[in-house]
Design a protein around this motif. Structure first.
Motif, PDB file in Angstrom:
ATOM      1  N   SER A   1      21.031  35.144  45.735  1.00  0.00           N
ATOM      2  CA  SER A   1      22.275  35.748  45.246  1.00  0.00           C
ATOM      3  C   SER A   1      23.470  34.868  45.581  1.00  0.00           C
ATOM      4  CB  SER A   1      22.458  37.131  45.849  1.00  0.00           C
ATOM      5  OG  SER A   1      22.535  37.048  47.268  1.00  0.00           O
ATOM      6  N   MET A   2      24.573  35.113  44.876  1.00  0.00           N
ATOM      7  CA  MET A   2      25.758  34.279  45.042  1.00  0.00           C
ATOM      8  C   MET A   2      26.394  34.500  46.409  1.00  0.00           C
ATOM      9  SD  MET A   2      28.915  36.114  43.028  1.00  0.00           S
ATOM     10  CE  MET A   2      29.748  37.498  43.814  1.00  0.00           C
ATOM     11  N   SER A   3      27.112  33.517  46.888  1.00  0.00           N
ATOM     12  CA  SER A   3      27.870  33.640  48.121  1.00  0.00           C
ATOM     13  C   SER A   3      28.972  34.683  47.914  1.00  0.00           C
ATOM     14  CB  SER A   3      28.474  32.289  48.498  1.00  0.00           C
ATOM     15  OG  SER A   3      29.290  32.426  49.628  1.00  0.00           O
ATOM     16  N   GLY A   4      29.129  35.577  48.831  1.00  0.00           N
ATOM     17  CA  GLY A   4      30.137  36.622  48.706  1.00  0.00           C
ATOM     18  C   GLY A   4      29.621  37.887  48.056  1.00  0.00           C
ATOM     19  N   THR A   5      28.303  37.970  47.829  1.00  0.00           N
ATOM     20  CA  THR A   5      27.745  39.154  47.170  1.00  0.00           C
ATOM     21  C   THR A   5      27.986  40.422  47.977  1.00  0.00           C
ATOM     22  OG1 THR A   5      26.019  37.858  46.076  1.00  0.00           O
ATOM     23  CG2 THR A   5      25.614  40.207  46.333  1.00  0.00           C
ATOM     24  N   MET A   6      27.822  40.334  49.294  1.00  0.00           N
ATOM     25  CA  MET A   6      27.979  41.537  50.113  1.00  0.00           C
ATOM     26  C   MET A   6      29.431  42.006  50.133  1.00  0.00           C
ATOM     27  SD  MET A   6      25.944  43.601  51.448  1.00  0.00           S
ATOM     28  CE  MET A   6      24.457  42.624  51.601  1.00  0.00           C
ATOM     29  N   GLU A   7      30.401  41.058  50.141  1.00  0.00           N
ATOM     30  CA  GLU A   7      31.805  41.450  50.046  1.00  0.00           C
ATOM     31  C   GLU A   7      32.068  42.143  48.715  1.00  0.00           C
ATOM     32  OE1 GLU A   7      30.660  38.628  51.109  1.00  0.00           O
ATOM     33  OE2 GLU A   7      31.875  37.731  52.702  1.00  0.00           O
ATOM     34  N   TYR A   8      31.495  41.590  47.648  1.00  0.00           N
ATOM     35  CA  TYR A   8      31.640  42.178  46.313  1.00  0.00           C
ATOM     36  C   TYR A   8      31.087  43.599  46.299  1.00  0.00           C
ATOM     37  CZ  TYR A   8      30.248  43.188  41.491  1.00  0.00           C
ATOM     38  OH  TYR A   8      30.033  43.799  40.275  1.00  0.00           O
ATOM     39  N   LEU A   9      29.935  43.795  46.907  1.00  0.00           N
ATOM     40  CA  LEU A   9      29.264  45.086  46.858  1.00  0.00           C
ATOM     41  C   LEU A   9      30.016  46.139  47.673  1.00  0.00           C
ATOM     42  CD1 LEU A   9      26.866  46.631  45.799  1.00  0.00           C
ATOM     43  CD2 LEU A   9      25.506  45.796  47.723  1.00  0.00           C
ATOM     44  N   ILE A  10      30.460  45.787  48.873  1.00  0.00           N
ATOM     45  CA  ILE A  10      31.168  46.760  49.710  1.00  0.00           C
ATOM     46  C   ILE A  10      32.515  47.109  49.095  1.00  0.00           C
ATOM     47  CG2 ILE A  10      32.242  47.097  51.978  1.00  0.00           C
ATOM     48  CD1 ILE A  10      29.959  45.506  53.195  1.00  0.00           C
ATOM     49  N   ALA A  11      33.224  46.103  48.574  1.00  0.00           N
ATOM     50  CA  ALA A  11      34.509  46.385  47.937  1.00  0.00           C
ATOM     51  C   ALA A  11      34.325  47.280  46.714  1.00  0.00           C
ATOM     52  CB  ALA A  11      35.182  45.073  47.548  1.00  0.00           C
ATOM     53  N   SER A  12      33.268  47.044  45.940  1.00  0.00           N
ATOM     54  CA  SER A  12      32.984  47.879  44.776  1.00  0.00           C
ATOM     55  C   SER A  12      32.672  49.311  45.204  1.00  0.00           C
ATOM     56  CB  SER A  12      31.813  47.292  43.988  1.00  0.00           C
ATOM     57  OG  SER A  12      32.109  45.999  43.508  1.00  0.00           O
ATOM     58  N   ALA A  13      31.926  49.456  46.305  1.00  0.00           N
ATOM     59  CA  ALA A  13      31.620  50.791  46.816  1.00  0.00           C
ATOM     60  C   ALA A  13      32.893  51.515  47.246  1.00  0.00           C
ATOM     61  CB  ALA A  13      30.637  50.690  47.984  1.00  0.00           C
ATOM     62  N   ALA A  14      33.798  50.799  47.904  1.00  0.00           N
ATOM     63  CA  ALA A  14      35.049  51.407  48.340  1.00  0.00           C
ATOM     64  C   ALA A  14      35.870  51.877  47.144  1.00  0.00           C
ATOM     65  CB  ALA A  14      35.838  50.420  49.190  1.00  0.00           C
ATOM     66  N   LEU A  15      35.944  51.066  46.088  1.00  0.00           N
ATOM     67  CA  LEU A  15      36.693  51.453  44.889  1.00  0.00           C
ATOM     68  C   LEU A  15      36.034  52.648  44.196  1.00  0.00           C
ATOM     69  CD1 LEU A  15      37.516  47.901  43.501  1.00  0.00           C
ATOM     70  CD2 LEU A  15      39.084  49.502  44.638  1.00  0.00           C
ATOM     71  N   HIS A  16      34.712  52.683  44.177  1.00  0.00           N
ATOM     72  CA  HIS A  16      34.008  53.823  43.591  1.00  0.00           C
ATOM     73  C   HIS A  16      34.307  55.091  44.382  1.00  0.00           C
ATOM     74  CE1 HIS A  16      30.792  56.131  41.692  1.00  0.00           C
ATOM     75  NE2 HIS A  16      30.435  56.520  42.926  1.00  0.00           N
ATOM     76  N   MET A  17      34.306  54.997  45.703  1.00  0.00           N
ATOM     77  CA  MET A  17      34.588  56.169  46.535  1.00  0.00           C
ATOM     78  C   MET A  17      36.028  56.634  46.344  1.00  0.00           C
ATOM     79  SD  MET A  17      32.555  55.217  50.061  1.00  0.00           S
ATOM     80  CE  MET A  17      30.885  54.581  50.003  1.00  0.00           C
ATOM     81  N   LYS A  18      36.927  55.695  46.107  1.00  0.00           N
ATOM     82  CA  LYS A  18      38.311  56.080  45.839  1.00  0.00           C
ATOM     83  C   LYS A  18      38.382  56.955  44.597  1.00  0.00           C
ATOM     84  CE  LYS A  18      42.938  54.173  45.150  1.00  0.00           C
ATOM     85  NZ  LYS A  18      43.759  52.937  45.092  1.00  0.00           N
ATOM     86  N   ASP A  19      37.654  56.570  43.575  1.00  0.00           N
ATOM     87  CA  ASP A  19      37.626  57.363  42.338  1.00  0.00           C
ATOM     88  C   ASP A  19      36.965  58.723  42.556  1.00  0.00           C
ATOM     89  OD1 ASP A  19      38.825  55.231  41.077  1.00  0.00           O
ATOM     90  OD2 ASP A  19      36.923  54.392  40.321  1.00  0.00           O
ATOM     91  N   GLU A  20      36.010  58.795  43.478  1.00  0.00           N
ATOM     92  CA  GLU A  20      35.294  60.042  43.739  1.00  0.00           C
ATOM     93  C   GLU A  20      36.043  60.971  44.687  1.00  0.00           C
ATOM     94  OE1 GLU A  20      32.275  61.130  42.542  1.00  0.00           O
ATOM     95  OE2 GLU A  20      32.335  59.443  41.135  1.00  0.00           O
TER      96      GLU A  20
END
Length: 839
Positions: free
Chosen positions: A718-737
């Motif tokens: 996987s690309m470098s920074g994948t885990m940062e991408y995933l956690i940030a995406s989870a945080a944005l999803h939780m904001k919407d929820e």
């Protein structure tokens, strides 16, 4: 190492009087010559205290000088250590101004009153005082003990009780079983210390009877059993001692007369008494000597089990003490018969002197009264010992013991049948061997006076004859210990559903869902509306997360669970609790320490702007450019192909490490299969899983209001920074929820960065230890690196704590937590861990 040296330096700087006293006794030892050997006759005459020097010679000043001169080099070493540690503790508690008068008061009272008691007793003909009135003493330990007992009045209830219990237990044991004057003087000084401390402390106007917990009562009773078990060894090591219970040592060791002793004895004794001595001598050997210590071994096992609250240990202690009473009657009967035999052979000794009769009454009474008193104490307090072993463990114990008894009996009879001609008296039959068999497992003191003894000649038969008893009791002792360590910890039917229902209602904090993981068992309060998840390791009940209860019920829940642990003789340890629960432990007088930092985000106020978010924004933008997407789901909703990919990613991650995978508060593949646990997957442009994270829910009234990051795995390609991408995406999803709290979970052994302008906290021994562990384990598990990774998301920090009632239990607690995190470490993994740590 540097922190330990710093702590030692701070400690020594705080006890200058104790250091000065240690230096003084070194100097006096050099001047008087006791530095190199025992005190000379001149030194004793001029500087030691006793009835001879104080009363008869009029050298009253020796009551003072005896406090500053050690008797010999061994006492010098002990007194220097006691001055630096015990007197140092007293100095820190009392302060220098109070320590000086307390030191002299208790020391002078201990020696002066002791000499006075000896003198008056010797005039009255009291046997102990008359026997020790010629003894002289130099003992710097007397004022040290007195000072410590004064200081105990200023300690908290737990330490006050423990210091007094240990000190008086040791002093009374030596006074009763050895009876030397120094111990009696120390005992008097200790009593004076308690009295003085009572009037100096804030409790001087009232006498407070401390209510003891189940655990403390068990400690007290176990200590009594331990003292009565070890005490006879003291009299055995010093057969010339003057202790009232000195005869108890006669039950142990080599009690067998030599051939020369028998010839001399039988030349004057009666035929019956001579026969008793010959039967006893025929049983001699290393094995029978070892077997005389069986009661001691059983009492030690009993004391250990009583400390744990075990029911089997209670009955083991009762039966063993009753057996000692029987042994005492038989042994004393033998002594009286021997004395009568000697008296009948010597016209000048036709009767025992009055003083001798008094000694026999005291000694004989002690060998019967002490075990009887202990047995009665155990029976009266039997309700304190309710912990029973699982049924399977007890059956296994019976099988081992009965099996060992049967096998050893068969071996003894079989070998005896083959070598029957070698037995004495001649003509011994197999039937007689069978009837004699029970006596092979009894203390030899009983065997020697219970009729004719059949003994084989030297060889294999004699070896078996002498050793089947010790071997059986060794097996019995080991099996008893295993039985006492057997505990049933099983999750009851329905417990998992109950804990989940309470978690969905609310409670447990951000780490609460970890309580549902395998390995935990559950305690529920009587109302069933509060629970604590725990696991018992080496007698330590380690909890996980905050108590699962309604807001405001934390204190009642913690206290009830602590009482539950106390009833089961476990040390309760609340692990990974948050700041909101800390006041409960402070109110209970428990100790606490930070064991990590939890990193928190708040999605509803999340704005990824500014320079501090640059790395995270870059990872998000790169992921979008490369066509990555995310999927918020659960394990059960995944197709088999994705499940296979997650398994492959996890196995690849594990296989790359020689080190064992950690557990306890760190979830693995099995924990993500929970249907309540959410997964956030990162998918590459081809739809393959690039990374996976799991999120543990935190509920309020059945609605998830927070999630905690647990499982994190990333594919190698996987690309470098994948885990940062995933956690940030989870945080944005939780904001919407509408999620309120996002926890990036705790970082073990981590400390939050100190804000600019704030002073660094003063290091302690424990903080130094945690810092050492963090640095040591970093190459193996990367706790610090993970903590720094989470700092990219600009979290707030919340300390997580470990709270425990007893600081003395810290080594055991540390070992239990280590086993909780690494429960299945193999020898190969242990070697790998050590190799990694020493690189």
């Amino acid at each position: 190492m540097s922190n330990t040296i710093a702590f030692a330096g701070r400690y020594l700087r705080s006890v200058p009087l104790s250091i000065a006293f240690a230096a003084i006794i070194v100097v006096t030892a050099l001047v008087t010559g006791t530095f190199f050997g025992e005190a000379s006759a001149d030194t004793q005459a001029y500087w030691s205290a006793g009835v001879i020097t104080v009363v008869e010679m009029g050298r009253w000043y020796t009551i003072f000088t005896a406090l500053f001169i050690p008797w010999d080099p061994f006492q010098l070493i002990g007194c220097v250590l006691a001055a630096l540690v015990l007197m140092g503790v007293a100095e820190r508690i009392l302060g220098r101004r109070r320590l000086i008068p307390v030191f002299f008061a208790t020391g002078i009272v201990g020696v002066g009153l002791g000499v006075l008691v000896q003198w008056i007793g010797s005039l009255a003909g009291e046997w102990w005082a008359d026997g020790t009135s010629a003894d002289l003493t130099m003992d710097p330990l007397t004022p040290i003990v007195g000072s410590l007992l004064v200081a105990s009045a200023f300690m908290g209830p737990l330490w006050r009780r423990r210091v007094r219990l240990v000190t008086f237990g040791l002093l009374i044991m030596f006074a009763l079983y050895d009876g030397d004057t120094s111990t009696v003087y120390r005992l008097i000084a200790a009593i004076a210390g308690v009295v003085i401390g009572h009037f100096l402390s804030a409790r001087r106007h009232r006498i407070v009877l401390l209510r003891s917990s189940f655990g403390e009562v068990r400690v007290l009773i176990a200590a009594i059993v331990l003292i009565t078990a070890i005490g006879p060894l003291i009299s055995l090591l010093n057969p010339d001692g003057s202790g009232a219970f000195g005869l108890a040592g006669s039950f142990y060791g080599d009690i067998f007369p030599s051939a020369a002793d028998i010839d001399d004895f039988c030349s004057t004794a009666t035929t019956g008494v001579c026969d008793d001595m010959q039967r006893l001598a025929a049983l001699g050997g290393v094995g029978p000597v070892v077997q005389t210590f069986v009661p001691l071994a059983l009492l030690l096992v009993s004391a250990w089990g009583l400390r744990k609250g075990r029911r089997f240990a209670l009955w083991l202690g009762i039966v063993t003490n009753l057996a000692l009473i029987a042994l005492a009657f038989v042994f004393l009967g033998l002594v009286v018969s021997l004395a009568a035999g000697v008296a009948s052979a010597d016209d000048s000794a036709t009767e025992l002197q009055p003083v001798d009769v008094g000694e026999y009454i005291v000694w004989g009474g002690s060998t019967v009264a002490v075990p009887l008193a202990v047995a009665i104490l155990l029976f009266v307090t039997r309700k304190r010992f309710q912990i029973r072993a699982p049924r399977e463990a007890f059956i296994r114990f019976l099988v081992v013991v009965v099996g060992a008894l049967a096998i050893l009996s068969i071996v003894n009879v079989g070998v005896g049948a083959v070598t029957l001609d070698s037995y004495s008296p001649p003509g011994t039959t197999i039937v007689e061997l069978v009837f004699d068999l029970p006596r092979r497992f009894l203390p030899v003191t009983l065997v020697g006076v219970t009729g004719d003894v059949v003994v084989p000649a030297a060889g294999v038969a004699l070896f078996v004859f002498q050793w089947i008893g010790p071997v059986f009791w060794l097996i019995f002792t080991i099996a008893s210990f295993q039985l006492l360590t057997s505990t049933e910890h099983a999750v009851k039917v329905g417990d998992h559903q109950r804990i989940r229902a309470l978690l969905r209602r609310g409670g447990g904090g951000t780490l609460g869902w970890m309580t549902t993981w395998p390995g935990n068992v559950y305690w529920f309060n009587e109302a069933g509306d509060a629970a604590v998840a725990y696991r018992v390791i080496n007698g330590v009940a380690i909890t996980m997360s905050d108590p699962v209860c309604r807001e405001g019920d934390d204190e009642a829940t913690v206290r009830a669970f602590a009482a539950f642990c106390d009833a089961h003789s476990w040390t309760p340890v609340f692990y990974s609790v948050h700041e909101n629960v800390v006041p409960v432990f402070d109110a209970m007088g428990w100790q606490r320490m930070s064991v990590g930092e939890e990193t928190l985000m708040h999605p509803q106020s999340l704005e990824m702007t500014g320079k501090s978010w640059q790395n995270v924004r870059s990872a998000l933008n790169r992921g979008v450019r490369e066509g990555m997407t995310t999927l918020w789901t659960t394990y059960d909703e995944l197709p088999r192909t994705m499940i296979a990919q997650i398994n492959a990613i996890s196995e690849a991650w594990v296989s790359e490490k020689e080190l064992p995978e950690m557990g306890f508060t760190l979830g693995a593949l099995e924990e993500i299969k929970d249907p309540d646990v959410k997964l956030m997957l990162a998918l590459d442009a081809q739809g393959r899983i690039a990374a996976v994270t799991s999120w543990l829910p935190m509920y309020r009234d059945g609605v998830p209001v927070g999630y905690t990051l647990d499982f994190m795995r990333r594919a190698d390609e996987s690309m470098s920074g994948t885990m940062e991408y995933l956690i940030a995406s989870a945080a944005l999803h939780m904001k919407d929820e509408g999620v309120e709290v996002l926890s990036l979970s705790g970082a073990p052994l981590a400390a939050a960065p100190v804000a600019s302008g704030e002073p660094e906290p003063e290091p302690t021994v424990m903080t130094g230890l945690l810092e050492f562990l963090a640095k040591t384990l970093e190459p193996a598990y990367g706790f610090s690196s993970l903590f720094k990774f989470k700092a990219k998301f600009n979290p707030t920090y919340s300390s997580i704590y470990m709270a425990y009632p007893d600081p003395l239990a810290l080594p055991t607690i540390g070992g239990a937590i280590g086993r909780a995190y690494l429960p299945s470490m193999s020898p190969k993994e242990a070697v790998s861990l050590v190799r990694t740590l020493v690189r």
